[in-house]
Design a protein around this motif. Structure first.
Motif, mmCIF file in Angstrom:
data_model
loop_
_atom_site.group_PDB
_atom_site.id
_atom_site.type_symbol
_atom_site.label_atom_id
_atom_site.label_comp_id
_atom_site.label_asym_id
_atom_site.label_seq_id
_atom_site.Cartn_x
_atom_site.Cartn_y
_atom_site.Cartn_z
ATOM 1 N N HIS B 4 0.829 -1.206 0.000
ATOM 2 C CA HIS B 4 0.000 0.000 0.000
ATOM 3 C C HIS B 4 0.858 1.248 0.000
ATOM 4 C CE1 HIS B 4 -3.367 -2.492 2.034
ATOM 5 N NE2 HIS B 4 -3.070 -2.880 0.818
ATOM 6 N N ALA B 8 1.289 4.231 -2.638
ATOM 7 C CA ALA B 8 1.068 5.638 -2.342
ATOM 8 C C ALA B 8 2.259 6.493 -2.727
ATOM 9 C CB ALA B 8 0.779 5.808 -0.851
ATOM 10 N N LYS B 216 -5.936 -2.249 -1.840
ATOM 11 C CA LYS B 216 -5.768 -1.123 -0.917
ATOM 12 C C LYS B 216 -7.081 -0.362 -0.754
ATOM 13 C CE LYS B 216 -3.171 3.121 -0.155
ATOM 14 N NZ LYS B 216 -2.512 4.226 -0.828
ATOM 15 N N ASN B 220 -9.344 0.001 2.675
ATOM 16 C CA ASN B 220 -9.687 1.285 3.290
ATOM 17 C C ASN B 220 -11.194 1.465 3.405
ATOM 18 O OD1 ASN B 220 -7.160 2.290 3.973
ATOM 19 N ND2 ASN B 220 -6.766 3.052 1.902
ATOM 20 N N ALA B 252 -10.472 9.874 9.089
ATOM 21 C CA ALA B 252 -9.872 10.937 8.273
ATOM 22 C C ALA B 252 -8.747 10.372 7.413
ATOM 23 C CB ALA B 252 -9.351 12.059 9.169
ATOM 24 N N ALA B 253 -7.904 9.527 8.014
ATOM 25 C CA ALA B 253 -6.782 8.953 7.262
ATOM 26 C C ALA B 253 -7.301 8.095 6.106
ATOM 27 C CB ALA B 253 -5.895 8.116 8.184
ATOM 28 N N ARG B 254 -8.325 7.271 6.397
ATOM 29 C CA ARG B 254 -8.835 6.386 5.358
ATOM 30 C C ARG B 254 -9.566 7.169 4.265
ATOM 31 N NH1 ARG B 254 -5.377 4.320 7.387
ATOM 32 N NH2 ARG B 254 -5.350 2.352 8.549
ATOM 33 N N ASN B 256 -9.118 10.349 3.400
ATOM 34 C CA ASN B 256 -8.152 11.097 2.589
ATOM 35 C C ASN B 256 -7.444 10.181 1.607
ATOM 36 O OD1 ASN B 256 -8.662 13.574 3.804
ATOM 37 N ND2 ASN B 256 -7.122 13.269 5.393
ATOM 38 N N THR B 257 -7.088 8.998 2.056
ATOM 39 C CA THR B 257 -6.382 8.076 1.172
ATOM 40 C C THR B 257 -7.310 7.552 0.077
ATOM 41 O OG1 THR B 257 -5.004 7.462 3.050
ATOM 42 C CG2 THR B 257 -4.891 6.040 1.122
ATOM 43 N N GLU B 260 -7.576 10.232 -2.418
ATOM 44 C CA GLU B 260 -6.315 10.259 -3.168
ATOM 45 C C GLU B 260 -6.287 9.135 -4.215
ATOM 46 O OE1 GLU B 260 -3.305 12.239 -4.052
ATOM 47 O OE2 GLU B 260 -3.918 12.745 -2.017
ATOM 48 N N SER B 263 -8.977 9.206 -6.998
ATOM 49 C CA SER B 263 -8.781 10.268 -7.987
ATOM 50 C C SER B 263 -8.049 9.750 -9.223
ATOM 51 C CB SER B 263 -8.011 11.454 -7.371
ATOM 52 O OG SER B 263 -6.659 11.110 -7.157
#
Lengths: 438, 272
Positions: B4, B8, B216, B220, B252-254, B256-257, B260, B263
């Motif tokens: 993962h 990233a 991944k 998430n 929040a972490a998941r 945002n990822t 990301e 996208s």
């Protein structure tokens, strides 16, 4: 610890500067292999005002210590604090390896990959097609909560690392405080810091959630004709950092700033340093309405020259408090006298300050929201910042300042050579625990 | 998980991977988009029916019932936001928040779900909400009609997976969306499910070429679902204030990822 208690001469005379240069030359041979370090800047102090010569400088990444601590301060700084989402030593390793990879690229420079335009670009592009180093350093530090909330890490917490204390004059805003991890960015320009922050947020969002950030700057001041430079001023108009210990004296930094192998700290922490960050609002309107003599008595220095109140004409002159026991010249509660009594016993409380000025906007009351992004490094947080700030509690300056945020962190040791990563010694120590959680 | 991180950080490897011909892939999207249209039609149908009941409760002065129906009714809208937002006039009149207006709650243009929410919770009454209720029902009906006639743009559908997570990242993490009722976790779930639906529909197109990416993203989404499930209560969710700091950080972490990673989904599917 007896060496740390030794009387340490912090005065920076011309003769001392020459000695420092020699000292640095000896120390520079080993660790600072990657990245050129222009000799003209070698004598500069950590809190000296930046000079224009720094536009394209590259700060070395590899070394016993992280860059950005004794590195002379460039014009722009930023501290960002994060909550960390890792639940095992393995994930902590992934985070720290990822940070190392990004910091290497961002501080040493390079060309981001060019992707098919159907995709979002790999880089924000705000520095253009080639990422120049622009004197950037990124310093990684860990907060107490990272250790406290993880049983597999708790036993490895540095001895004096703790959640930031709330001092009597503080009015802490919970949205501006603490964090599992801090990143200190320093660079020639603010865009470089912002670019680096955005890169790290984009690439490490799986592990890092930003809590708060504060940017700041210090003015660029050309060196004097004799080559010496001066401490930058804060937003109270006074020079800040005049009494800093000599950041080019490696032995002195070993005693004051760096955690040593014999300090009784967890073994992994050797080469690291405690970082105290404080967002200290200055009530500048009120300060500007205060008579000059009163300002000088509150601080303990002449405003324009920076000289101590008992004589001299430069910020580097050292006050003689022993000759002024009643405070007739320098009031006993003057800021600089409380912060550093300049006695043999107060030498153990020395810290290395590396602050930036901040200006954020306007408060609800229609006053300017400005102040100091205070950053200090020390080998022992209790004997360093906490002891100094405890002595300052109740000082007359408190009427004009209000700490509202910040946090205590531990800056990781450096990465000595390629292949290693920031925090490797910590991850390896954490991985040795039999009941590892995953 | 190491994979993962590499996905990233080493963007090039992941993104340069599946070099699919655009035309081929657009054809492949016909079926997922047709399926998505059915999903959206179901949601808008439920939205119209549930809004009718919500409006009836308001107009009959049944405060408790209206409050009970507020969050579940909204979920249908939140799940299809990428399509609903194509009609910006309706989105503004149905889903704008007070701080979209300089005069905040007092602004006469402040209408829709959040205006009614403000009345039900902050004012504690259905009084004066009738015109807003009628307008909401009219908007919902109009939205349903327009969506029925709509040819779904592939980039909007595929891009919608990320757009929904952007929506969560920008407005749901803080609890500012449903600031009077604190029912944000319902919206959060609806946005996430809507995003996950799009991902599931196109998943077969990338499962073989990009297994690390798929793994991944699914992992998430799973973290989001498992975390939100801790807050299930009755037919819905606990109030937003119950969310612990630790869970908020993880979400929040998941989120945002996911924003990301998703996208890159249009690019992976050859959409330009």
């Amino acid at each position: 610890m007896t060496t740390k208690d030794r009387d340490i001469e912090t005065r920076r005379t011309g003769a001392n500067r020459r000695q420092m240069l020699l000292g640095l030359g000896a120390a520079a041979g080993g660790a600072m292999a990657l990245g050129a370090r222009p000799s003209a800047a070698a004598e500069r102090q950590v809190a000296d005002a930046p000079t224009e010569a720094e536009t394209v400088r590259r700060q070395p990444f590899y070394g016993e210590h992280q860059a950005g601590i004794v590195t002379p301060r460039p014009a722009h700084g930023m501290v960002a604090a994060f909550d960390v989402v890792v639940t095992s030593p393995r994930e902590l390793e992934q985070l720290l390896r990822g940070l190392t990879e990004r910091i290497l690229f961002l501080t040493q420079g390079g060309t981001p990959p060019e992707l098919d335009p159907k995709y979002p670009p790999a880089d924000s592009g705000i520095l253009g097609p080639v990422v120049q180093p622009n004197d950037l350093t990124i310093t990684v530090a860990l907060g107490a909560s990272l250790f406290d909330n993880r049983p597999w890490l708790a036993h490895l917490k540095p001895n004096t690392l703790q959640r930031m204390v709330e001092f009597p004059n503080d009015a802490l805003d919970p949205e501006l405080c603490h964090g599992d991890l801090s990143l200190q960015f320093s660079a020639h320009d603010s865009d470089t810091n912002i670019h680096a922050l955005r890169d790290i947020l984009k690439t490490l969002s799986q592990f890092l959630v930003i809590r708060w950030k504060q940017e700041g700057s210090v003015p660029v001041i050309a060196p004097k004709p004799d080559g010496t430079s001066e401490s930058a001023r804060n937003f109270l108009g006074f020079r800040d950092g005049s009494a800093n210990p000599n950041s080019n004296d490696a032995g002195l930094m070993d005693r004051i700033v760096w955690v040593g192998a014999e300090d009784g700290e967890p073994a992994w922490a050797a080469g690291g340093s405690y970082q105290a960050v404080r967002i200290i609002r200055n009530f500048v309107e009120r300060w500007d309405r205060t008579p000059l003599r009163e300002q000088e008595h509150i601080i303990g220095r002449r405003k324009m020259s920076g000289a101590p109140l008992d004589g001299g004409n430069s910020e580097h002159d050292v006050p003689d408090y022993a000759a002024d026991p009643e405070g007739a010249k320098t009031p006993l509660d003057a800021h600089i006298r409380l912060a550093n009594r300049r006695t043999p016993s107060s030498q153990r409380n020395l810290i290395l300050r590396r602050p930036f000025n901040y200006s954020n906007g306007v408060t609800k009351n229609g006053q300017l929201d400005q102040g100091l992004l205070f950053i200090a490094y020390q080998a022992d947080l209790q004997k360093g910042f906490i002891a100094v700030q405890s002595r300052l509690n109740g000082e007359p300056l408190e009427e004009y300042i209000k700490p509202v945020g910040g946090g205590f962190f531990f800056a990781l040791p450096g990465v000595v050579s390629p292949g290693g990563y920031l925090g490797q010694s910590l991850v390896e120590a954490a991985g040795k625990i039999p009941n590892e959680q995953s | 998980m190491l994979k993962h991180l590499m996905a990233a950080s080493a963007l090039t490897l992941v993104l340069a991977g599946p070099a699919l011909a655009a035309k081929e892939v657009t054809l492949d999207l016909v079926e997922p988009i047709a399926d998505y249209k059915i999903f959206v039609a179901e949601k808008t149908g439920e939205l119209v029916a549930d809004t009718q009941a919500f409006v009836d409760a308001i107009k009959s002065g049944d405060l408790d019932k209206a409050k009970t129906l507020y969050a579940p009714t909204r979920m249908h809208y939140e799940a299809i936001e990428p399509i609903a937002e194509l009609f910006s006039d309706l989105d503004a009149s149905m889903d704008a928040r007070a701080d979209d207006y300089e005069k905040r709650e007092a602004d006469p243009d402040f209408t829709g779900f959040h205006r009614i929410e403000y009345g039900l919770w902050d004012k504690g009454s259905t009084e004066g909400l009738e015109p807003f209720a009628d307008k909401l029902l009219a908007d919902v009906t109009e939205l349903n009609k327009r969506i029925t006639d709509l040819v779904f743009p592939p980039d909007t559908v595929v891009g919608g997976a990320a757009a929904l997570m952007e929506e969560v990242a920008a407005t749901k993490i803080s609890g500012e969306e449903d600031r009077y009722s604190h029912t944000d976790l319902w919206d959060f779930k609806a946005n996430s499910d809507g995003s996950q639906k799009i991902f599931e529909l196109v998943r077969p197109l990338i499962a073989e070429t990009d297994p690390a990416f798929v793994e991944k993203v699914e992992s998430n989404f799973n973290d989001v679902d498992v975390t939100l499930a801790k807050y299930e209560s009755g037919d819905g969710y606990e109030l937003y204030d119950k969310l612990t700091d630790q869970d908020r950080t993880l979400l929040a972490a998941r989120v945002n990822t996911l924003a990301e990673d998703l996208s890159t989904l249009p690019g992976k599917l050859g959409l330009d």
